[in-house]
Design a protein around this motif. Structure first.
Motif, mmCIF file in Angstrom:
data_model
loop_
_atom_site.group_PDB
_atom_site.id
_atom_site.type_symbol
_atom_site.label_atom_id
_atom_site.label_comp_id
_atom_site.label_asym_id
_atom_site.label_seq_id
_atom_site.Cartn_x
_atom_site.Cartn_y
_atom_site.Cartn_z
ATOM 1 N N VAL A 32 4.747 20.486 24.087
ATOM 2 C CA VAL A 32 4.304 19.681 22.865
ATOM 3 C C VAL A 32 4.068 20.214 21.971
ATOM 4 C CG1 VAL A 32 2.264 19.891 21.710
ATOM 5 C CG2 VAL A 32 2.090 19.583 24.424
ATOM 6 N N LEU A 33 5.015 21.381 20.961
ATOM 7 C CA LEU A 33 5.377 21.578 19.531
ATOM 8 C C LEU A 33 6.600 21.008 18.893
ATOM 9 C CD1 LEU A 33 4.770 23.243 16.640
ATOM 10 C CD2 LEU A 33 6.067 24.962 18.210
ATOM 11 N N ALA A 34 7.375 20.872 19.667
ATOM 12 C CA ALA A 34 8.251 20.560 20.313
ATOM 13 C C ALA A 34 8.411 18.305 19.896
ATOM 14 C CB ALA A 34 9.926 20.706 20.843
ATOM 15 N N LEU A 35 7.500 17.800 20.571
ATOM 16 C CA LEU A 35 7.316 16.029 20.420
ATOM 17 C C LEU A 35 7.286 15.984 19.508
ATOM 18 C CD1 LEU A 35 5.624 15.895 24.354
ATOM 19 C CD2 LEU A 35 8.228 15.448 23.216
ATOM 20 N N MET A 36 5.720 16.834 18.790
ATOM 21 C CA MET A 36 5.258 16.745 17.510
ATOM 22 C C MET A 36 6.005 17.297 16.448
ATOM 23 S SD MET A 36 1.454 18.912 18.180
ATOM 24 C CE MET A 36 0.910 18.433 16.352
ATOM 25 N N LEU A 37 7.321 17.880 16.175
ATOM 26 C CA LEU A 37 8.346 17.869 15.018
ATOM 27 C C LEU A 37 8.686 16.669 15.728
ATOM 28 C CD1 LEU A 37 8.649 21.535 15.684
ATOM 29 C CD2 LEU A 37 7.985 20.694 13.557
ATOM 30 N N VAL A 38 8.904 16.606 16.126
ATOM 31 C CA VAL A 38 10.207 14.848 16.911
ATOM 32 C C VAL A 38 9.504 13.495 15.807
ATOM 33 C CG1 VAL A 38 11.359 13.588 18.507
ATOM 34 C CG2 VAL A 38 11.857 15.952 18.956
ATOM 35 N N VAL A 39 8.036 13.526 16.970
ATOM 36 C CA VAL A 39 7.318 12.230 15.932
ATOM 37 C C VAL A 39 7.461 12.533 14.554
ATOM 38 C CG1 VAL A 39 5.842 11.222 16.438
ATOM 39 C CG2 VAL A 39 7.139 12.189 18.473
ATOM 40 N N GLY A 40 6.554 13.789 13.837
ATOM 41 C CA GLY A 40 6.887 14.058 12.560
ATOM 42 C C GLY A 40 8.344 13.812 11.901
ATOM 43 N N GLY A 41 9.301 14.388 12.382
ATOM 44 C CA GLY A 41 10.303 13.828 11.914
ATOM 45 C C GLY A 41 10.608 12.394 11.576
ATOM 46 N N SER A 42 10.569 12.246 12.462
ATOM 47 C CA SER A 42 10.810 10.161 12.594
ATOM 48 C C SER A 42 9.836 10.079 11.690
ATOM 49 C CB SER A 42 11.228 9.730 14.312
ATOM 50 O OG SER A 42 9.897 10.021 14.700
ATOM 51 N N VAL A 288 -0.967 28.606 17.542
ATOM 52 C CA VAL A 288 -1.306 28.154 16.027
ATOM 53 C C VAL A 288 -0.570 27.785 15.621
ATOM 54 C CG1 VAL A 288 -1.236 29.192 13.849
ATOM 55 C CG2 VAL A 288 -2.493 30.780 16.132
ATOM 56 N N LEU A 289 -0.075 27.197 15.626
ATOM 57 C CA LEU A 289 1.651 26.566 15.052
ATOM 58 C C LEU A 289 1.344 25.135 15.565
ATOM 59 C CD1 LEU A 289 4.998 28.370 15.258
ATOM 60 C CD2 LEU A 289 3.376 28.045 13.316
ATOM 61 N N VAL A 290 0.704 25.399 16.622
ATOM 62 C CA VAL A 290 0.439 23.839 17.147
ATOM 63 C C VAL A 290 -0.623 22.771 16.419
ATOM 64 C CG1 VAL A 290 -1.025 22.211 18.986
ATOM 65 C CG2 VAL A 290 1.578 23.472 19.248
ATOM 66 N N LEU A 291 -1.611 24.145 15.954
ATOM 67 C CA LEU A 291 -3.545 23.517 15.536
ATOM 68 C C LEU A 291 -2.421 22.906 13.879
ATOM 69 C CD1 LEU A 291 -5.916 26.344 16.977
ATOM 70 C CD2 LEU A 291 -5.348 24.037 17.834
ATOM 71 N N GLY A 292 -1.391 23.985 13.330
ATOM 72 C CA GLY A 292 -1.126 23.572 11.969
ATOM 73 C C GLY A 292 -0.520 22.054 12.168
ATOM 74 N N LEU A 293 0.159 21.939 12.745
ATOM 75 C CA LEU A 293 0.850 21.271 13.021
ATOM 76 C C LEU A 293 -0.068 19.816 13.128
ATOM 77 C CD1 LEU A 293 4.120 20.972 12.383
ATOM 78 C CD2 LEU A 293 4.408 20.954 14.576
ATOM 79 N N ILE A 294 -1.042 20.085 13.905
ATOM 80 C CA ILE A 294 -1.557 18.860 13.629
ATOM 81 C C ILE A 294 -2.721 18.327 12.862
ATOM 82 C CG2 ILE A 294 -4.328 18.232 14.412
ATOM 83 C CD1 ILE A 294 -3.501 19.414 17.200
ATOM 84 N N GLN A 295 -2.857 19.477 11.393
ATOM 85 C CA GLN A 295 -2.790 19.213 10.379
ATOM 86 C C GLN A 295 -2.352 18.545 9.384
ATOM 87 O OE1 GLN A 295 -7.206 19.996 9.630
ATOM 88 N NE2 GLN A 295 -5.970 18.366 7.309
ATOM 89 N N THR A 296 -1.377 19.306 9.277
ATOM 90 C CA THR A 296 -0.203 18.628 8.600
ATOM 91 C C THR A 296 0.249 16.889 8.754
ATOM 92 O OG1 THR A 296 0.918 20.521 8.553
ATOM 93 C CG2 THR A 296 2.826 19.270 7.465
ATOM 94 N N ILE A 297 0.067 16.403 10.123
ATOM 95 C CA ILE A 297 0.304 15.404 10.428
ATOM 96 C C ILE A 297 -0.508 14.585 9.474
ATOM 97 C CG2 ILE A 297 0.114 13.813 12.708
ATOM 98 C CD1 ILE A 297 1.736 15.877 13.565
#
Length: 332
Positions: A32-42, A288-297
């Motif tokens: 999930v974390l990796a997918l969020m990074l990929v989607v956010g990065g694209s 924690v990183l998943v939660l933080g990444l949701i807020q970042t997105i």
């Protein structure tokens, strides 16, 4: 008597299957974390830049420490609802004592020690007085929050030179930033990992969560382990408050409201079973990183309300709880 080749091959396949099943929730969190990074990065420019990733750790250093402590408690089959209030108490104690002229070297252990004492009280109530963890830590939550308002009804700014200097420490490595709060949080994660996986206390934590009566029959120190698990959680909450005070440069009685829910969500999303006995500190960090990444997105999106953070966290939490239930049924 020799073992046939098919039997050896069967055993060889069974062992990885069992290990894979245990690690599956953590692997799911990582995916999930990796997918969020990929989607956010694209989707967004500079989303995976060193500055954004560094801020992800800096903004959530206190929550990482809370999640480490919460992992110990949940692994024993308990829960700690007081960590948000204890974090606030630690910030208020830090700010009030520094304002009164106390030296930083004395204030820091006192602020962390306040959480340790409350955690000890929780452990004693849960084990020796047979109070349900929900009730015992709920009482601690109200006690700590009320004590915050007794000490400081209003926000207290921190302007002590030595404390500000400690909070302002930042190292830059080619665009990556490492603050003192992140460094302390990573040290806590490392200690938590070593304790859980390479000490007798850590193995006993897993045993108690897997079955308290079985642990008693094996002669394990169940009482000491349960009490120490809550002491660890309280200490981490006190340290988390210190990190938040360093981050915000203030102490405020309303800090950390509902933060215990964020910590629990991070631990569960990170693969720790709420029934205890299965989970990993590193998984909680990923949570924690998943939660933080949701807020970042949502911040990068710009058009969404911040309440979407709670909605997405709620959906993820339901998915991971359902996954845990499926794995538990397959295991039984």
């Amino acid at each position: 008597m020799t073992t046939s080749a098919p039997a050896r091959a069967s055993r060889a396949w069974k062992i990885p299957t069992r290990l894979d099943r245990r690690y599956l929730p953590v692997v799911g969190t990582f995916v999930v974390l990796a997918l969020m990074l990929v989607v956010g990065g694209s989707r967004y420019d500079n989303f995976v830049s060193p500055a954004v990733v560094s801020n992800l750790f800096i903004n959530n250093a206190h929550l990482i420490v809370l999640a480490v402590g919460m992992t110990f408690v949940i692994l024993t089959g308990g829960i700690d609802l007081s960590v948000g209030s204890v974090l606030a108490l630690s910030t208020v104690v830090t700010a009030a004592l520094l304002q009164a002229g106390w030296p930083t070297a004395v204030v820091i252990p006192l602020a962390v020690g306040a959480g340790t004492v409350i955690g000890l009280a929780h452990g004693v109530m849960v084990h020796y007085f047979q109070v349900q963890p929900f009730v015992a830590t709920l009482a601690g939550m109200f006690f700590a929050r009320g004590l915050c308002f007794v000490i400081a009804p209003e926000s207290i700014a921190i302007d002590d030179a030595s404390f500000v200097s400690l909070a302002s420490w930042v190292q830059i490595f080619g665009g990556w930033r490492m603050s003192s709060g992140v460094l302390i949080a990573l040290i806590v994660v490392g200690i938590g990992f070593l304790v859980l996986h390479f000490t007798r206390f850590g193995r006993t934590v897993y045993a108690v969560g897997g079955g308290e009566q079985s642990a008693l029959l094996m002669g394990l120190p169940v009482a000491r382990t349960k009490v120490l698990a809550y002491v660890v959680s309280g200490t981490c909450a006190g340290l988390g408050g210190l990190l938040f005070a360093m981050y915000s440069r203030s102490g405020y009685s309303l800090t950390g409201v509902a933060m215990e829910l964020d910590a629990i969500a991070a631990v569960v999303i990170g693969g720790t079973l709420l029934t205890g006995g299965t989970g990993f500190v590193l998984g909680s960090v990923l949570g924690v990183l998943v939660l933080g990444l949701i807020q970042t997105i949502i911040t990068f999106e710009g058009t969404l309300s911040s309440w979407w953070t709670k909605i997405v966290i709620g959906v993820l939490l339901l998915i991971f709880v359902a996954l845990q239930r499926v794995l538990s049924l397959r295991r039984t």
